[in-house]
Write an enzyme that holds these catalytic residues in place. Structure first.
Site, PDB file in Angstrom:
ATOM      1  CD  GLU A 116     -32.078  -5.384 -42.541  1.00 41.47           C
ATOM      2  OE1 GLU A 116     -32.967  -6.048 -41.931  1.00 41.47           O
ATOM      3  OE2 GLU A 116     -31.792  -6.035 -44.015  1.00 41.47           O
ATOM      4  CG  HIS A 227     -41.213  -2.794 -44.548  1.00 38.09           C
ATOM      5  ND1 HIS A 227     -40.541  -1.203 -44.775  1.00 38.09           N
ATOM      6  CD2 HIS A 227     -40.443  -3.704 -44.344  1.00 38.09           C
ATOM      7  CE1 HIS A 227     -39.357  -1.509 -45.173  1.00 38.09           C
ATOM      8  NE2 HIS A 227     -39.440  -2.739 -43.889  1.00 38.09           N
ATOM      9  NE  ARG A 274     -38.710  -3.702 -39.702  1.00 38.14           N
ATOM     10  CZ  ARG A 274     -38.119  -4.609 -40.672  1.00 38.14           C
ATOM     11  NH1 ARG A 274     -39.389  -5.221 -40.409  1.00 38.14           N
ATOM     12  NH2 ARG A 274     -37.164  -4.867 -41.189  1.00 38.14           N
ATOM     13  CG  HIS A 334     -43.276  -6.358 -43.071  1.00 40.40           C
ATOM     14  ND1 HIS A 334     -42.661  -6.401 -44.141  1.00 40.40           N
ATOM     15  CD2 HIS A 334     -41.354  -6.547 -42.446  1.00 40.40           C
ATOM     16  CE1 HIS A 334     -41.878  -7.342 -44.378  1.00 40.40           C
ATOM     17  NE2 HIS A 334     -41.343  -6.808 -43.419  1.00 40.40           N
ATOM     18  NE  ARG A 369     -39.703  -8.853 -38.204  1.00 40.32           N
ATOM     19  CZ  ARG A 369     -39.033  -8.910 -39.571  1.00 40.32           C
ATOM     20  NH1 ARG A 369     -38.227  -9.469 -40.211  1.00 40.32           N
ATOM     21  NH2 ARG A 369     -39.054  -7.619 -40.743  1.00 40.32           N
TER      22      ARG A 369
HETATM   23  C1  LIG Z   1     -41.353  -8.663 -48.345  1.00 37.48           C
HETATM   24  C2  LIG Z   1     -41.181  -9.456 -46.952  1.00 37.48           C
HETATM   25  C3  LIG Z   1     -39.993  -8.909 -46.903  1.00 37.48           C
HETATM   26  C4  LIG Z   1     -38.940  -9.503 -45.808  1.00 37.48           C
HETATM   27  N1  LIG Z   1     -37.617  -9.214 -45.439  1.00 37.48           N
HETATM   28  C5  LIG Z   1     -37.102 -10.172 -44.475  1.00 37.48           C
HETATM   29  C6  LIG Z   1     -35.917 -10.138 -44.494  1.00 37.48           C
HETATM   30  O1  LIG Z   1     -35.219  -9.935 -44.951  1.00 37.48           O
HETATM   31  N2  LIG Z   1     -34.868 -10.449 -43.104  1.00 37.48           N
HETATM   32  C7  LIG Z   1     -36.196 -11.524 -42.264  1.00 37.48           C
HETATM   33  O2  LIG Z   1     -35.418 -11.470 -41.354  1.00 37.48           O
HETATM   34  N3  LIG Z   1     -37.625 -11.618 -42.700  1.00 37.48           N
HETATM   35  C8  LIG Z   1     -38.034 -10.785 -43.552  1.00 37.48           C
HETATM   36  N4  LIG Z   1     -39.329 -11.087 -44.209  1.00 37.48           N
HETATM   37  C9  LIG Z   1     -40.460 -12.028 -42.973  1.00 37.48           C
HETATM   38  C10 LIG Z   1     -39.857 -13.088 -43.064  1.00 37.48           C
HETATM   39  O3  LIG Z   1     -39.523 -13.203 -44.401  1.00 37.48           O
HETATM   40  C11 LIG Z   1     -41.085 -14.333 -42.799  1.00 37.48           C
HETATM   41  O4  LIG Z   1     -41.124 -13.982 -41.385  1.00 37.48           O
HETATM   42  C12 LIG Z   1     -40.909 -15.654 -43.234  1.00 37.48           C
HETATM   43  O5  LIG Z   1     -40.167 -16.320 -43.944  1.00 37.48           O
HETATM   44  C13 LIG Z   1     -41.423 -16.546 -42.514  1.00 37.48           C
HETATM   45  O6  LIG Z   1     -41.003 -18.021 -42.750  1.00 37.48           O
HETATM   46  P1  LIG Z   1     -42.425 -18.543 -42.326  1.00 37.48           P
HETATM   47  O7  LIG Z   1     -41.903 -20.084 -42.762  1.00 37.48           O
HETATM   48  O8  LIG Z   1     -42.592 -18.885 -41.071  1.00 37.48           O
HETATM   49  O9  LIG Z   1     -43.520 -18.496 -43.328  1.00 37.48           O
HETATM   50  P2  LIG Z   1     -43.928 -18.755 -44.803  1.00 37.48           P
HETATM   51  O10 LIG Z   1     -42.667 -17.760 -45.464  1.00 37.48           O
HETATM   52  O11 LIG Z   1     -44.696 -17.420 -44.990  1.00 37.48           O
HETATM   53  O12 LIG Z   1     -44.906 -19.490 -45.119  1.00 37.48           O
HETATM   54  C14 LIG Z   1     -45.447 -19.983 -44.743  1.00 37.48           C
HETATM   55  C15 LIG Z   1     -46.154 -20.702 -45.251  1.00 37.48           C
HETATM   56  O13 LIG Z   1     -47.371 -21.705 -45.135  1.00 37.48           O
HETATM   57  C16 LIG Z   1     -48.148 -22.200 -45.679  1.00 37.48           C
HETATM   58  N5  LIG Z   1     -49.692 -22.175 -45.416  1.00 37.48           N
HETATM   59  C17 LIG Z   1     -50.452 -20.843 -44.819  1.00 37.48           C
HETATM   60  N6  LIG Z   1     -51.745 -21.301 -44.084  1.00 37.48           N
HETATM   61  C18 LIG Z   1     -51.977 -22.556 -44.503  1.00 37.48           C
HETATM   62  C19 LIG Z   1     -52.808 -23.095 -44.546  1.00 37.48           C
HETATM   63  N7  LIG Z   1     -53.799 -24.051 -43.885  1.00 37.48           N
HETATM   64  N8  LIG Z   1     -52.410 -24.902 -45.162  1.00 37.48           N
HETATM   65  C20 LIG Z   1     -51.387 -25.224 -45.574  1.00 37.48           C
HETATM   66  N9  LIG Z   1     -50.079 -24.243 -45.363  1.00 37.48           N
HETATM   67  C21 LIG Z   1     -50.624 -23.331 -45.320  1.00 37.48           C
HETATM   68  C22 LIG Z   1     -47.914 -20.854 -46.960  1.00 37.48           C
HETATM   69  O14 LIG Z   1     -47.813 -22.065 -47.632  1.00 37.48           O
HETATM   70  C23 LIG Z   1     -45.992 -21.252 -46.194  1.00 37.48           C
HETATM   71  O15 LIG Z   1     -45.887 -22.601 -47.584  1.00 37.48           O
HETATM   72  C24 LIG Z   1     -39.829 -10.565 -44.643  1.00 37.48           C
HETATM   73  C25 LIG Z   1     -41.150 -10.429 -45.175  1.00 37.48           C
HETATM   74  C26 LIG Z   1     -41.458  -9.786 -46.308  1.00 37.48           C
HETATM   75  C27 LIG Z   1     -42.861 -10.110 -46.159  1.00 37.48           C
END
Ligand SMILES: Cc1cc2nc3c(=O)[nH]c(=O)nc-3n(C[C@H](O)[C@H](O)[C@H](O)COP(=O)(O)OP(=O)(O)OC[C@H]3O[C@@H](n4cnc5c(N)ncnc54)[C@H](O)[C@@H]3O)c2cc1C
Length: 484
Positions: A116, A227, A274, A334, A369
């Protein structure tokens, strides 16, 4: 004064994405652990991730992975965090493989790595073609050995001095107070602040707002990633993302005359980082009154559908004939490189409060990132927080907090939310100026003074912090781009 229903857990984890779930996975079953999430567990960015997880190819590749990450981050990264990220990538990949999560393989049954933007070589593992996030998330949820509450929105942290005693949670049954020895914030990014974004509907910066309210620090909040390639035909605020890997494997960005204009901005063309691609698209289209398209004709229908089944399904559902149809694209918000300031995983200034994953700023991403480093960050730092907690399970002295009167939402909030999103997209987006930022700040300040509910106030606090950080950084750096 009246008190809420009270509960006690050893560890409370706010968020059920990759960071929260991988942290929970490494906490012993003997501990009483509660994972909280808004809405349904799959409504998170992890579930929507497509491209994959970047991993060092082997020990010899660590130095180059670190170099690529720091180059993408405009040298604004914390080197120790980046080194940990890459070094531990080999460990977490082994853990996932040995516990039964498999990734796509080539015809010789070797892991199939893709490349990528910004990576010097192919080092992204993926599952189910472009369904890495869904497969990883399902695997982590299915193997979760601790309690999970869905539709549980944390609306405050119970903090006194440098200790966090627990959380106030809004559930379907009302407000609940949960006390805990350790509290881990894994609540993801800030997508809901922008008019166009790729994020899940639960991602709205609540916890970052709560952190500010308690006088704790967010860092690098001006560093926001847009993005470059989302399909703009869809009507919802969450736009269909077309994975970076599509460009990595032959998708071309063209204008309406078929010109591959990205090469006028960077010799790496479609493979440039990106932010460069996103800005080039905005700049070129504005200057030439043009539109940008993704040309997928280097793929056959079958090869595209096999390699990118999600994107294929989503675009086909929008009546686009792939690969012949040119796909109209635009950038959208993004990913948030900034976040809750941590030292490794511990929130700075706090004894027992942690932040991991996209909500945190541990310096891994610097000013931008590197693609696919964020799922990896969730895995590596999620595990790291769990190990730190497991080694430090001393009980805190009991402390009780009285009920606070809170109105979470007021009439009119939803309209203001739309206005905030438009301001943030138009004035605090891909290309910023002193004037655009000051105008945005004025609008946000006015709304903060108005009669609004708590959840909207939290969003506004984060917007103000982003704008102030962007104003403070007068020169462009990484994803932060100032024209004056
Ligand atoms: C469409 C898309 C494609 C992507 N593709 C990639 C990829 O290919 N590779 C890569 O490395 N990254 C990718 N990313 C980025 C990556 O997915 C995210 O940065 C990563 O998944 C974040 O993980 P996280 O566990 O920090 O948060 P998330 O997976 O976003 O989880 C957040 C959690 O917090 C909870 N939450 C939020 N606020 C509260 C609250 N007040 N009270 C209780 N719960 C709460 C939500 O309900 C959720 O369960 C992508 C992102 C998107 C949007």
């Amino acid at each position: 004064m009246q008190e809420y229903e009270k509960l006690y857990y050893d560890v409370v984890i706010i968020g059920a994405g990759v960071a929260g779930l991988y942290c929970a996975r490494h906490l012993p079953k003997s501990l009483k652990v509660l994972v909280l999430c808004k809405n349904e567990p799959w409504e998170c960015n992890t579930f929507y991730a497509q491209g994959g997880i970047s991993v060092a190819r082997d020990k010899r590749d660590i130095a180059l992975h670190v170099k690529d990450t720091i180059l993408a981050g405009a040298k604004h990264n914390t080197p120790q965090s980046v080194e940990k990220l890459s070094r531990d990538s080999l460990i977490v990949l082994d853990e996932l493989l040995s516990s039964g999560l498999d990734f796509d393989r080539d015809t010789h049954n070797n892991l199939s790595y893709t490349q990528e933007g910004g990576h010097s070589l192919p080092r992204i593992v993926h599952a189910g073609g472009d369904a890495t996030g869904r497969i990883l998330h399902t695997f982590l949820i299915d193997s979760l050995q601790h309690t999970l509450w869905k539709s549980a929105c944390v609306v405050d942290l119970l903090i006194e001095d440098d200790v966090c005693y627990g959380v106030n949670v809004q559930t379907k049954k009302g407000m609940v107070q949960i006390y805990s020895n350790h509290i881990v914030i894994a609540s993801g990014g800030i997508g809901g602040l922008f008019q166009y974004h790729t994020n899940a509907s639960t991602i709205s910066s609540d916890m970052q707002g709560i952190i500010l309210e308690h006088g704790l620090e967010l860092a690098n909040m001006e560093m926001l990633q847009f993005h470059p390639t989302v399909y703009i035909g869809a009507k919802s605020a969450r736009k269909h993302l077309i994975s970076e890997a599509v460009r990595g494997e032959g998708g071309m960005v063209i204008d309406s005359c078929g010109r591959r204009f990205l090469f006028e901005y960077d010799k790496r063309g479609e493979l440039a980082p990106r932010d460069i691609v996103a800005r080039a698209i905005v700049d070129y289209c504005a200057k030439h009154k043009e539109r940008a398209f993704l040309d997928l004709r280097t793929f056959t229908k079958d090869s595209f559908a096999k390699r990118f089944p999600n994107v294929f399904r989503e675009l086909s559902a929008c009546k686009l004939q792939i690969p012949e149809a040119l796909v109209p694209i635009s950038p959208a918000f993004h990913y948030c490189m900034g976040g809750i300031l941590t030292d490794n995983t511990k929130v700075r200034g706090m004894q027992n409060l942690y932040a991991i994953g996209e909500c945190a700023c541990n310096g891994v991403h610097g000013a931008n990132r590197l693609a696919s480093n964020s799922l990896l960050e969730g895995l590596v730092f999620g595990k790291s927080a769990a190990l730190e907690i497991a080694h430090n399970m001393r009980k805190k002295p009991a402390r009780h907090f009285l009920k606070q009167e809170m109105v979470l939402e007021k009439e009119g909030d939803s309209k203001l939310k739309g206005i905030i999103r438009k301001i943030m997209w138009e004035k605090v987006g891909i290309i910023r100026s002193k004037d655009s930022l000051n105008t945005a700040l004025g609008g946000i300040e006015v709304m903060l003074e108005s009669n609004i509910g708590r959840m909207l106030k939290l969003r506004l606090l984060v917007c103000r912090n982003i704008i102030q950080s962007a104003l403070k950084r007068k020169k462009s750096l990484g994803a932060h781009y100032r024209i004056n």
